[in-house]
Design an enzyme around this catalytic site. Sequence first.
Site, PDB file in Angstrom:
ATOM      1  N   SER A  50       2.339 -42.601 -62.569  1.00 22.53           N
ATOM      2  CA  SER A  50       3.625 -43.012 -62.185  1.00 22.53           C
ATOM      3  C   SER A  50       4.307 -41.864 -61.134  1.00 22.53           C
ATOM      4  CB  SER A  50       4.774 -42.993 -63.124  1.00 22.53           C
ATOM      5  OG  SER A  50       4.939 -41.780 -63.850  1.00 22.53           O
ATOM      6  N   ILE A  52       5.406 -39.287 -58.154  1.00 24.84           N
ATOM      7  CA  ILE A  52       4.842 -38.798 -56.999  1.00 24.84           C
ATOM      8  C   ILE A  52       3.412 -38.778 -57.111  1.00 24.84           C
ATOM      9  CG2 ILE A  52       4.429 -36.406 -55.830  1.00 24.84           C
ATOM     10  CD1 ILE A  52       7.774 -36.197 -56.226  1.00 24.84           C
ATOM     11  N   SER A 175       8.970 -26.999 -57.799  1.00 27.51           N
ATOM     12  CA  SER A 175      10.243 -27.652 -57.489  1.00 27.51           C
ATOM     13  C   SER A 175      11.303 -26.699 -56.768  1.00 27.51           C
ATOM     14  CB  SER A 175      10.836 -28.013 -58.642  1.00 27.51           C
ATOM     15  OG  SER A 175      12.267 -28.099 -58.800  1.00 27.51           O
ATOM     16  N   TYR A 201      12.220 -25.393 -67.358  1.00 31.61           N
ATOM     17  CA  TYR A 201      11.448 -25.896 -66.265  1.00 31.61           C
ATOM     18  C   TYR A 201      11.564 -25.331 -65.033  1.00 31.61           C
ATOM     19  CZ  TYR A 201      10.144 -29.932 -63.041  1.00 31.61           C
ATOM     20  OH  TYR A 201       9.569 -30.630 -62.211  1.00 31.61           O
ATOM     21  N   LYS A 205       8.280 -23.385 -62.975  1.00 27.64           N
ATOM     22  CA  LYS A 205       8.014 -23.912 -61.365  1.00 27.64           C
ATOM     23  C   LYS A 205       7.951 -22.654 -60.683  1.00 27.64           C
ATOM     24  CE  LYS A 205       7.491 -28.038 -62.242  1.00 27.64           C
ATOM     25  NZ  LYS A 205       5.973 -28.697 -61.780  1.00 27.64           N
ATOM     26  N   THR A 234      12.063 -40.934 -59.485  1.00 29.48           N
ATOM     27  CA  THR A 234      10.913 -41.115 -60.186  1.00 29.48           C
ATOM     28  C   THR A 234      11.187 -41.367 -61.685  1.00 29.48           C
ATOM     29  OG1 THR A 234      10.671 -38.876 -60.862  1.00 29.48           O
ATOM     30  CG2 THR A 234       9.707 -39.545 -58.909  1.00 29.48           C
TER      31      THR A 234
END
Length: 322
Positions: A50, A52, A175, A201, A205, A234
């Site tokens: 799913s 990107i 990100s 997160y 990254k 997304t």
Amino acid sequence: MSWYRNTVWFVKGLREYTRGGYESASKRFNPADVEVDVAGRSFLVTGANSGIGKATAKEIARRGGTVHLVCRNKERAEVAKEEIVTETGNQNIFLHIVDLSNPKEIWKFAEKFQNEHKLNVLINNAGCMVNNRELTEDGLEKNFATNTLGTYIMTTALVPLLEKAADARVITVSSGGMLVQKLNVSDLQSGNGPFDGTMVYAQNKRQQVVLTEQWAKAHRNIHFSVMHPGWADTPAVRSSMPDFYERMKNSLRTEAQGADTVLWLAVSAEATKLPSGLFFQDRQPVPTHLPLAYTHSPPEDEKKLMEVLEEFSQKFKSASAG
């Protein structure tokens, strides 16, 4: 004054992450960069069922590449594979079911893959943002296990195969959130203090950016890059960041727009004319730190990150063999 300048720079950067930012940036793109035939080249895309990942896999398939989809959910992955084959007419699409939060599973997959396939380009796209601290069956914090350790093991396990290939590349989807984080090697599994999934997160990254820079120094025959796709609409954004999605849904990039720079880094000749190890947004290298920000880390912290991940990696490699 430095705080003010940083704030102005960051707000400007946020606008660049939107669909409008992509549309503005795309005016300088050369369409010929990605109008290439990659038949005979092999690409592995993690998290490809799913968002990107799927958009990237589909565009590579349109250009004739052999695409290996690495996904966690078998049912969704089979639907994605069928969609890619149907829309592109490319039959060379292969499916592998792997949980990127399970390091033993990654090792088993990578060792089998090396014996059966060739590989020119690895695209580390799989990721997760779990908003409450959750441990895997191995006792690993799930965001760290997937985003950092999973990416580390998948890449290092496949480096020997990539080193045999012509024009080998590794692209990691990071990100812009990492810009607010300084590398923290003292609490890699976020066990100290309150747990903030968004910041965990972002820290993961930042770790991916450091990994890319370190790999580029260590493996000169492979072109490494890391990128920010902007803010795209997304399934992961909708499920992990519902409030953000509701506020921004009219400004979000499409999945294809988010995947554009991944595709460019994966197939264009222009990408490898630039040095290995850079951070990209909209087909150009951008800084990995905000101006005057205190997010630079000393070399010893970056070395420590690599050492700790290697220790984890080898422990789970031994367990997978057992």
